[in-house]
Design a protein around this motif. Structure first.
Motif, PDB file in Angstrom:
ATOM      1  N   PHE A 140       6.509   4.454  -3.663  1.00 38.31           N
ATOM      2  CA  PHE A 140       7.403   3.300  -3.495  1.00 38.31           C
ATOM      3  C   PHE A 140       6.900   2.124  -4.329  1.00 38.31           C
ATOM      4  CE2 PHE A 140      10.526   4.394  -0.334  1.00 38.31           C
ATOM      5  CZ  PHE A 140       9.953   5.422   0.398  1.00 38.31           C
ATOM      6  N   ASP A 141       7.816   1.338  -4.845  1.00 36.08           N
ATOM      7  CA  ASP A 141       7.419   0.121  -5.565  1.00 36.08           C
ATOM      8  C   ASP A 141       6.948  -0.959  -4.585  1.00 36.08           C
ATOM      9  OD1 ASP A 141       8.182   0.826  -8.307  1.00 36.08           O
ATOM     10  OD2 ASP A 141      10.210   0.912  -7.480  1.00 36.08           O
ATOM     11  N   PHE A 142       7.518  -0.949  -3.376  1.00 35.16           N
ATOM     12  CA  PHE A 142       7.260  -2.036  -2.428  1.00 35.16           C
ATOM     13  C   PHE A 142       7.262  -1.463  -1.011  1.00 35.16           C
ATOM     14  CE2 PHE A 142       7.341  -6.714  -2.327  1.00 35.16           C
ATOM     15  CZ  PHE A 142       7.550  -6.973  -0.991  1.00 35.16           C
ATOM     16  N   MET A 143       6.199  -1.734  -0.299  1.00 30.73           N
ATOM     17  CA  MET A 143       6.066  -1.217   1.077  1.00 30.73           C
ATOM     18  C   MET A 143       5.789  -2.436   1.955  1.00 30.73           C
ATOM     19  SD  MET A 143       5.632   1.732   2.944  1.00 30.73           S
ATOM     20  CE  MET A 143       5.529   2.905   1.648  1.00 30.73           C
ATOM     21  N   LEU A 144       6.748  -2.812   2.809  1.00 30.66           N
ATOM     22  CA  LEU A 144       6.568  -4.000   3.653  1.00 30.66           C
ATOM     23  C   LEU A 144       6.153  -3.541   5.051  1.00 30.66           C
ATOM     24  CD1 LEU A 144       6.816  -7.111   3.852  1.00 30.66           C
ATOM     25  CD2 LEU A 144       9.140  -6.743   4.707  1.00 30.66           C
ATOM     26  N   LEU A 145       4.953  -3.924   5.468  1.00 33.11           N
ATOM     27  CA  LEU A 145       4.401  -3.471   6.742  1.00 33.11           C
ATOM     28  C   LEU A 145       4.200  -4.639   7.694  1.00 33.11           C
ATOM     29  CD1 LEU A 145       1.640  -0.997   5.462  1.00 33.11           C
ATOM     30  CD2 LEU A 145       3.915  -0.407   6.364  1.00 33.11           C
ATOM     31  N   HIS A 152      -1.394  -1.053  15.299  1.00 35.50           N
ATOM     32  CA  HIS A 152      -0.493  -0.062  14.676  1.00 35.50           C
ATOM     33  C   HIS A 152       0.232  -0.697  13.509  1.00 35.50           C
ATOM     34  CE1 HIS A 152       2.975  -1.749  17.049  1.00 35.50           C
ATOM     35  NE2 HIS A 152       3.662  -1.308  16.007  1.00 35.50           N
ATOM     36  N   THR A 153       0.683   0.167  12.616  1.00 30.79           N
ATOM     37  CA  THR A 153       1.592  -0.262  11.561  1.00 30.79           C
ATOM     38  C   THR A 153       2.583   0.865  11.323  1.00 30.79           C
ATOM     39  OG1 THR A 153       1.744  -1.317   9.371  1.00 30.79           O
ATOM     40  CG2 THR A 153       0.230   0.557   9.579  1.00 30.79           C
ATOM     41  N   ALA A 154       3.766   0.538  10.839  1.00 33.85           N
ATOM     42  CA  ALA A 154       4.876   1.497  10.867  1.00 33.85           C
ATOM     43  C   ALA A 154       4.940   2.002  12.312  1.00 33.85           C
ATOM     44  CB  ALA A 154       4.696   2.581   9.821  1.00 33.85           C
ATOM     45  N   ARG A 182       9.640   7.902  18.007  1.00 31.64           N
ATOM     46  CA  ARG A 182       9.693   7.244  16.697  1.00 31.64           C
ATOM     47  C   ARG A 182       9.645   8.280  15.580  1.00 31.64           C
ATOM     48  NH1 ARG A 182       7.693   1.754  16.582  1.00 31.64           N
ATOM     49  NH2 ARG A 182       7.969   0.812  18.625  1.00 31.64           N
ATOM     50  N   ILE A 183      10.027   7.838  14.383  1.00 34.75           N
ATOM     51  CA  ILE A 183       9.810   8.606  13.155  1.00 34.75           C
ATOM     52  C   ILE A 183       9.064   7.641  12.226  1.00 34.75           C
ATOM     53  CG2 ILE A 183      10.917   9.651  11.143  1.00 34.75           C
ATOM     54  CD1 ILE A 183      12.847   9.349  14.393  1.00 34.75           C
ATOM     55  N   SER A 184       8.025   8.121  11.549  1.00 25.44           N
ATOM     56  CA  SER A 184       7.218   7.222  10.721  1.00 25.44           C
ATOM     57  C   SER A 184       6.821   7.873   9.401  1.00 25.44           C
ATOM     58  CB  SER A 184       5.930   6.836  11.474  1.00 25.44           C
ATOM     59  OG  SER A 184       5.149   5.931  10.694  1.00 25.44           O
ATOM     60  N   LEU A 185       6.761   7.068   8.361  1.00 24.28           N
ATOM     61  CA  LEU A 185       6.074   7.524   7.148  1.00 24.28           C
ATOM     62  C   LEU A 185       4.608   7.745   7.499  1.00 24.28           C
ATOM     63  CD1 LEU A 185       7.436   5.119   4.344  1.00 24.28           C
ATOM     64  CD2 LEU A 185       8.204   7.455   4.885  1.00 24.28           C
ATOM     65  N   THR A 186       3.985   8.626   6.769  1.00 26.10           N
ATOM     66  CA  THR A 186       2.559   8.899   7.014  1.00 26.10           C
ATOM     67  C   THR A 186       1.687   8.049   6.076  1.00 26.10           C
ATOM     68  OG1 THR A 186       2.692  10.733   5.447  1.00 26.10           O
ATOM     69  CG2 THR A 186       2.992  11.243   7.798  1.00 26.10           C
ATOM     70  N   LEU A 187       0.401   8.011   6.378  1.00 23.04           N
ATOM     71  CA  LEU A 187      -0.500   7.180   5.571  1.00 23.04           C
ATOM     72  C   LEU A 187      -0.548   7.595   4.101  1.00 23.04           C
ATOM     73  CD1 LEU A 187      -3.485   6.414   7.964  1.00 23.04           C
ATOM     74  CD2 LEU A 187      -2.113   4.726   6.719  1.00 23.04           C
ATOM     75  N   PRO A 188      -0.539   8.900   3.779  1.00 30.74           N
ATOM     76  CA  PRO A 188      -0.561   9.243   2.335  1.00 30.74           C
ATOM     77  C   PRO A 188       0.630   8.656   1.575  1.00 30.74           C
ATOM     78  CG  PRO A 188      -1.098  11.173   3.637  1.00 30.74           C
ATOM     79  CD  PRO A 188      -0.660  10.115   4.610  1.00 30.74           C
ATOM     80  N   VAL A 189       1.793   8.593   2.235  1.00 29.32           N
ATOM     81  CA  VAL A 189       2.966   8.013   1.570  1.00 29.32           C
ATOM     82  C   VAL A 189       2.771   6.501   1.439  1.00 29.32           C
ATOM     83  CG1 VAL A 189       5.460   7.617   1.715  1.00 29.32           C
ATOM     84  CG2 VAL A 189       4.482   9.820   2.446  1.00 29.32           C
ATOM     85  N   PHE A 219      -8.348   1.321  14.133  1.00 30.05           N
ATOM     86  CA  PHE A 219      -6.968   0.835  14.071  1.00 30.05           C
ATOM     87  C   PHE A 219      -6.237   1.437  12.862  1.00 30.05           C
ATOM     88  CE2 PHE A 219      -7.832  -1.960  17.435  1.00 30.05           C
ATOM     89  CZ  PHE A 219      -9.053  -2.574  17.216  1.00 30.05           C
ATOM     90  N   PRO A 220      -5.075   2.018  13.074  1.00 29.18           N
ATOM     91  CA  PRO A 220      -4.343   2.653  11.960  1.00 29.18           C
ATOM     92  C   PRO A 220      -4.129   1.716  10.770  1.00 29.18           C
ATOM     93  CG  PRO A 220      -3.363   3.288  14.043  1.00 29.18           C
ATOM     94  CD  PRO A 220      -4.405   2.260  14.373  1.00 29.18           C
ATOM     95  N   ALA A 221      -3.826   0.457  11.022  1.00 29.67           N
ATOM     96  CA  ALA A 221      -3.550  -0.471   9.903  1.00 29.67           C
ATOM     97  C   ALA A 221      -4.763  -0.618   8.986  1.00 29.67           C
ATOM     98  CB  ALA A 221      -3.112  -1.829  10.435  1.00 29.67           C
ATOM     99  N   SER A 222      -5.958  -0.356   9.529  1.00 29.81           N
ATOM    100  CA  SER A 222      -7.179  -0.456   8.699  1.00 29.81           C
ATOM    101  C   SER A 222      -7.258   0.672   7.675  1.00 29.81           C
ATOM    102  CB  SER A 222      -8.437  -0.388   9.580  1.00 29.81           C
ATOM    103  OG  SER A 222      -8.492  -1.476  10.462  1.00 29.81           O
ATOM    104  N   HIS A 223      -6.434   1.709   7.878  1.00 28.38           N
ATOM    105  CA  HIS A 223      -6.457   2.847   6.940  1.00 28.38           C
ATOM    106  C   HIS A 223      -5.445   2.664   5.808  1.00 28.38           C
ATOM    107  CE1 HIS A 223      -9.115   5.366   9.463  1.00 28.38           C
ATOM    108  NE2 HIS A 223      -8.606   4.625  10.432  1.00 28.38           N
ATOM    109  N   VAL A 224      -4.761   1.542   5.816  1.00 31.23           N
ATOM    110  CA  VAL A 224      -3.843   1.258   4.692  1.00 31.23           C
ATOM    111  C   VAL A 224      -4.694   0.744   3.535  1.00 31.23           C
ATOM    112  CG1 VAL A 224      -1.933  -0.171   3.873  1.00 31.23           C
ATOM    113  CG2 VAL A 224      -1.895   0.780   6.203  1.00 31.23           C
ATOM    114  N   ASP A 225      -4.781   1.573   2.500  1.00 31.97           N
ATOM    115  CA  ASP A 225      -5.664   1.246   1.370  1.00 31.97           C
ATOM    116  C   ASP A 225      -5.099   1.966   0.150  1.00 31.97           C
ATOM    117  OD1 ASP A 225      -9.210   1.809   0.584  1.00 31.97           O
ATOM    118  OD2 ASP A 225      -7.647   0.505  -0.298  1.00 31.97           O
TER     119      ASP A 225
END
Ligand code: 6PG
Length: 260
Positions: A140-145, A152-154, A182-189, A219-225
Protein backbone atom coordinates in the motif's frame (compact mmCIF):
# COMPACT_ATOMS: atom_id res chain seq x y z
CA UNK A 1 15.45 6.48 16.36
CA UNK A 2 15.74 4.81 12.97
CA UNK A 3 15.50 7.35 10.20
CA UNK A 4 12.50 5.41 8.97
CA UNK A 5 10.55 6.34 12.12
CA UNK A 6 9.47 9.92 12.77
CA UNK A 7 7.47 11.31 15.67
CA UNK A 8 5.67 14.62 15.27
CA UNK A 9 3.85 16.41 18.08
CA UNK A 10 1.18 18.97 17.19
CA UNK A 11 -0.41 21.69 19.29
CA UNK A 12 -3.89 20.30 18.61
CA UNK A 13 -5.99 18.06 16.41
CA UNK A 14 -6.63 20.82 13.86
CA UNK A 15 -2.98 21.48 13.05
CA UNK A 16 -2.33 17.72 13.09
CA UNK A 17 -5.13 17.16 10.57
CA UNK A 18 -3.86 20.00 8.37
CA UNK A 19 -0.50 18.30 8.21
CA UNK A 20 -1.97 14.86 7.50
CA UNK A 21 -4.07 16.26 4.67
CA UNK A 22 -0.97 17.75 3.06
CA UNK A 23 0.86 14.45 3.50
CA UNK A 24 -2.03 12.59 1.87
CA UNK A 25 -1.96 14.86 -1.19
CA UNK A 26 1.83 14.59 -1.42
CA UNK A 27 1.77 10.78 -1.31
CA UNK A 28 -1.12 10.61 -3.79
CA UNK A 29 0.78 12.72 -6.30
CA UNK A 30 4.01 10.82 -5.75
CA UNK A 31 2.20 7.50 -6.27
CA UNK A 32 0.47 8.84 -9.38
CA UNK A 33 3.78 9.98 -10.85
CA UNK A 34 5.45 6.65 -10.17
CA UNK A 35 2.63 4.10 -10.60
CA UNK A 36 -0.36 5.95 -12.03
CA UNK A 37 -2.41 4.88 -9.02
CA UNK A 38 -2.58 5.44 -5.26
CA UNK A 39 -3.60 2.75 -2.79
CA UNK A 40 -4.53 3.37 0.83
CA UNK A 41 -5.82 1.27 3.73
CA UNK A 42 -7.84 3.24 6.27
CA UNK A 43 -8.79 2.50 9.87
CA UNK A 44 -12.04 2.88 11.74
CA UNK A 45 -12.54 4.32 15.20
CA UNK A 46 -13.13 7.90 16.34
CA UNK A 47 -9.65 9.32 15.87
CA UNK A 48 -9.57 9.61 12.06
CA UNK A 49 -13.07 11.08 11.69
CA UNK A 50 -11.86 14.70 11.57
CA UNK A 51 -9.31 13.74 8.93
CA UNK A 52 -11.98 11.91 6.91
CA UNK A 53 -14.24 14.97 7.09
CA UNK A 54 -11.39 17.17 5.82
CA UNK A 55 -10.52 14.60 3.14
CA UNK A 56 -14.09 14.88 1.87
CA UNK A 57 -13.36 18.52 1.17
CA UNK A 58 -11.03 17.44 -1.66
CA UNK A 59 -14.18 17.08 -3.78
CA UNK A 60 -12.86 17.87 -7.21
CA UNK A 61 -9.53 16.36 -6.43
CA UNK A 62 -9.14 14.88 -9.90
CA UNK A 63 -6.87 12.16 -8.62
CA UNK A 64 -9.71 10.43 -6.76
CA UNK A 65 -10.35 8.47 -9.94
CA UNK A 66 -6.91 6.85 -9.56
CA UNK A 67 -7.25 6.36 -5.80
CA UNK A 68 -8.10 2.94 -4.39
CA UNK A 69 -9.27 2.71 -0.78
CA UNK A 70 -9.17 -0.48 1.28
CA UNK A 71 -9.74 -0.97 5.02
CA UNK A 72 -7.16 -1.97 7.59
CA UNK A 73 -9.88 -3.87 9.38
CA UNK A 74 -13.63 -4.27 9.64
CA UNK A 75 -16.28 -5.50 11.96
CA UNK A 76 -18.25 -8.54 10.77
CA UNK A 77 -21.48 -6.57 10.39
CA UNK A 78 -23.57 -5.46 7.39
CA UNK A 79 -22.20 -2.38 5.66
CA UNK A 80 -25.02 -0.13 6.82
CA UNK A 81 -24.48 -1.11 10.45
CA UNK A 82 -23.50 1.83 12.67
CA UNK A 83 -20.37 -0.08 13.78
CA UNK A 84 -19.16 -0.73 10.22
CA UNK A 85 -15.83 0.91 9.39
CA UNK A 86 -16.89 1.00 5.76
CA UNK A 87 -20.02 2.92 6.80
CA UNK A 88 -17.88 5.35 8.82
CA UNK A 89 -15.66 6.16 5.82
CA UNK A 90 -18.57 6.15 3.37
CA UNK A 91 -20.58 8.74 5.31
CA UNK A 92 -17.52 10.95 5.88
CA UNK A 93 -15.65 10.57 2.59
CA UNK A 94 -17.12 8.42 -0.19
CA UNK A 95 -20.48 10.19 -0.16
CA UNK A 96 -18.73 13.51 -0.95
CA UNK A 97 -15.91 12.84 -3.39
CA UNK A 98 -15.81 11.63 -6.96
CA UNK A 99 -14.16 8.29 -6.27
CA UNK A 100 -15.46 5.57 -8.62
CA UNK A 101 -17.30 2.73 -6.90
CA UNK A 102 -14.81 0.28 -8.38
CA UNK A 103 -12.04 2.04 -6.44
CA UNK A 104 -13.68 1.39 -3.09
CA UNK A 105 -12.74 -1.99 -1.64
CA UNK A 106 -14.79 -2.78 1.46
CA UNK A 107 -14.47 -6.06 3.28
CA UNK A 108 -17.32 -8.24 2.01
CA UNK A 109 -19.26 -9.11 5.16
CA UNK A 110 -22.32 -10.48 3.30
CA UNK A 111 -20.96 -14.01 3.66
CA UNK A 112 -21.60 -16.88 6.05
CA UNK A 113 -18.74 -16.24 8.51
CA UNK A 114 -15.94 -13.86 9.45
CA UNK A 115 -13.48 -16.47 8.21
CA UNK A 116 -15.18 -16.51 4.80
CA UNK A 117 -15.06 -12.71 4.85
CA UNK A 118 -11.32 -12.70 5.61
CA UNK A 119 -10.71 -15.21 2.81
CA UNK A 120 -12.75 -13.11 0.35
CA UNK A 121 -10.80 -9.99 1.34
CA UNK A 122 -7.54 -11.84 0.90
CA UNK A 123 -8.64 -12.95 -2.57
CA UNK A 124 -9.47 -9.36 -3.52
CA UNK A 125 -6.07 -8.18 -2.30
CA UNK A 126 -4.31 -10.89 -4.32
CA UNK A 127 -6.27 -10.02 -7.45
CA UNK A 128 -5.94 -6.26 -7.10
CA UNK A 129 -2.22 -6.27 -6.35
CA UNK A 130 -1.64 -9.03 -8.93
CA UNK A 131 0.18 -11.23 -6.44
CA UNK A 132 1.35 -14.55 -7.79
CA UNK A 133 3.68 -16.30 -5.37
CA UNK A 134 3.19 -17.24 -1.74
CA UNK A 135 4.97 -14.75 0.45
CA UNK A 136 4.23 -11.84 -1.87
CA UNK A 137 2.52 -9.02 0.01
CA UNK A 138 0.32 -6.13 -1.14
CA UNK A 139 2.27 -2.86 -0.98
CA UNK A 140 0.00 0.00 0.00
CA UNK A 141 1.14 3.57 -0.61
CA UNK A 142 -0.57 4.76 2.58
CA UNK A 143 -1.60 2.86 5.69
CA UNK A 144 -3.53 4.90 8.28
CA UNK A 145 -3.53 3.22 11.70
CA UNK A 146 -5.15 4.05 15.01
CA UNK A 147 -4.10 2.83 18.43
CA UNK A 148 -6.28 1.29 21.09
CA UNK A 149 -5.50 1.93 24.76
CA UNK A 150 -4.65 -1.79 25.00
CA UNK A 151 -2.01 -1.42 22.29
CA UNK A 152 -4.05 -2.94 19.46
CA UNK A 153 -3.96 -1.58 15.97
CA UNK A 154 -6.23 -2.51 13.07
CA UNK A 155 -7.90 -5.52 14.71
CA UNK A 156 -4.68 -7.10 15.96
CA UNK A 157 -5.14 -7.42 19.70
CA UNK A 158 -2.69 -8.33 22.47
CA UNK A 159 -2.23 -12.06 23.20
CA UNK A 160 -4.24 -13.05 20.12
CA UNK A 161 -2.74 -15.51 17.62
CA UNK A 162 -3.52 -13.25 14.65
CA UNK A 163 -0.70 -10.92 15.71
CA UNK A 164 1.77 -13.68 14.79
CA UNK A 165 0.18 -14.54 11.44
CA UNK A 166 2.89 -14.51 8.77
CA UNK A 167 1.24 -16.29 5.85
CA UNK A 168 -2.26 -14.84 5.45
CA UNK A 169 -2.99 -11.34 4.13
CA UNK A 170 -6.17 -10.98 6.17
CA UNK A 171 -7.55 -12.92 9.11
CA UNK A 172 -10.74 -13.18 11.11
CA UNK A 173 -10.51 -12.22 14.77
CA UNK A 174 -12.90 -13.66 17.34
CA UNK A 175 -12.16 -12.04 20.69
CA UNK A 176 -14.54 -12.53 23.58
CA UNK A 177 -14.61 -8.95 24.78
CA UNK A 178 -15.36 -7.57 21.33
CA UNK A 179 -18.94 -6.81 20.37
CA UNK A 180 -18.35 -8.08 16.84
CA UNK A 181 -16.04 -10.53 15.16
CA UNK A 182 -13.44 -8.68 13.13
CA UNK A 183 -11.48 -9.02 9.90
CA UNK A 184 -7.98 -7.50 9.88
CA UNK A 185 -4.98 -7.04 7.64
CA UNK A 186 -2.01 -8.91 9.04
CA UNK A 187 1.29 -7.42 10.15
CA UNK A 188 3.23 -8.54 7.03
CA UNK A 189 0.77 -6.57 4.88
CA UNK A 190 0.85 -3.54 7.20
CA UNK A 191 4.65 -3.60 7.35
CA UNK A 192 4.96 -3.79 3.56
CA UNK A 193 3.38 -0.37 3.11
CA UNK A 194 5.40 2.58 1.78
CA UNK A 195 3.97 5.09 4.28
CA UNK A 196 2.51 4.01 7.63
CA UNK A 197 0.91 6.74 9.72
CA UNK A 198 -0.20 6.27 13.31
CA UNK A 199 -2.79 8.88 14.15
CA UNK A 200 -3.05 9.22 17.93
CA UNK A 201 -4.58 11.98 19.97
CA UNK A 202 -5.99 12.65 23.40
CA UNK A 203 -4.61 12.10 26.89
CA UNK A 204 -6.27 8.66 27.11
CA UNK A 205 -3.61 7.39 24.67
CA UNK A 206 -0.61 9.00 26.44
CA UNK A 207 0.39 5.93 28.44
CA UNK A 208 0.06 3.42 25.62
CA UNK A 209 1.77 5.53 22.94
CA UNK A 210 4.83 5.82 25.19
CA UNK A 211 4.95 1.99 25.44
CA UNK A 212 4.59 1.66 21.67
CA UNK A 213 7.32 4.22 20.99
CA UNK A 214 9.46 2.39 23.54
CA UNK A 215 8.75 -0.73 21.46
CA UNK A 216 7.29 -2.79 24.28
CA UNK A 217 6.69 -5.97 22.34
CA UNK A 218 3.65 -7.28 24.20
CA UNK A 219 1.61 -4.74 22.27
CA UNK A 220 0.70 -5.46 18.63
CA UNK A 221 1.19 -1.82 17.58
CA UNK A 222 4.85 -2.13 18.64
CA UNK A 223 5.32 -4.68 15.84
CA UNK A 224 4.46 -2.14 13.16
CA UNK A 225 7.86 -1.56 11.60
CA UNK A 226 7.93 -1.08 7.82
CA UNK A 227 10.31 -3.32 5.90
CA UNK A 228 11.00 -0.67 3.31
CA UNK A 229 8.95 2.39 4.07
CA UNK A 230 8.29 5.27 6.44
CA UNK A 231 6.66 5.05 9.85
CA UNK A 232 5.26 8.34 11.14
CA UNK A 233 3.56 8.96 14.47
CA UNK A 234 1.28 12.01 14.40
CA UNK A 235 0.42 12.92 17.97
CA UNK A 236 -1.24 15.87 19.59
CA UNK A 237 0.26 17.36 22.76
CA UNK A 238 -2.13 15.48 25.04
CA UNK A 239 -1.21 12.11 23.59
CA UNK A 240 2.50 12.98 23.74
CA UNK A 241 2.56 14.20 27.34
CA UNK A 242 4.27 11.07 28.75
CA UNK A 243 7.02 10.91 26.11
CA UNK A 244 10.54 11.71 27.16
CA UNK A 245 12.77 12.88 24.35
CA UNK A 246 16.31 14.07 24.10
CA UNK A 247 16.02 16.38 21.14
CA UNK A 248 13.24 18.21 19.40
CA UNK A 249 13.21 20.18 16.18
CA UNK A 250 10.64 22.54 14.75
CA UNK A 251 8.88 20.90 11.80
CA UNK A 252 7.10 22.88 9.08
CA UNK A 253 6.05 25.46 11.63
CA UNK A 254 3.16 23.31 12.81
CA UNK A 255 4.83 20.60 14.86
CA UNK A 256 7.96 19.54 16.64
CA UNK A 257 9.77 16.41 15.60
CA UNK A 258 11.19 14.52 18.54
CA UNK A 259 13.75 11.76 18.93
CA UNK A 260 12.73 9.12 21.48
C1 6PG B 1 -11.40 -0.13 14.61
C2 6PG B 1 -10.05 0.47 14.31
C3 6PG B 1 -9.18 0.35 15.53
C4 6PG B 1 -8.99 1.77 16.03
C5 6PG B 1 -8.53 1.79 17.47
C6 6PG B 1 -8.54 3.23 17.99
O1 6PG B 1 -11.94 -0.85 13.79
O2 6PG B 1 -11.92 0.23 15.68
O3 6PG B 1 -9.52 0.08 13.16
O4 6PG B 1 -7.94 -0.25 15.32
O5 6PG B 1 -8.04 2.43 15.20
O6 6PG B 1 -9.43 1.00 18.21
O7 6PG B 1 -9.87 3.68 18.01
P1 6PG B 1 -10.21 5.19 18.38
O8 6PG B 1 -9.66 6.04 17.28
O9 6PG B 1 -11.71 5.25 18.44
O10 6PG B 1 -9.56 5.48 19.71
Amino acid sequence: MSDRRKIFIFENQYTLTNYLLKQWVFVVKEAMDQRRQFTAALSGGRTPVEFYCRLSGLKDFELWRHTHIFLTDERFVVHDHSDSNFQLIKKNVFDYVNIPDANIHPVNTAVESSEASARAYEKELIQFFKLTLDGEWPRFDFMLLGLGTDGHTASLFPEEKEVNEVKRLSVSVNREKLEHQRISLTLPVINNARNIVFLVHGSSKAKIIKKIIDREKQFPASHVDPLNGELVFLLDKDAAKELSYQNSYSHCGQAIMVEC
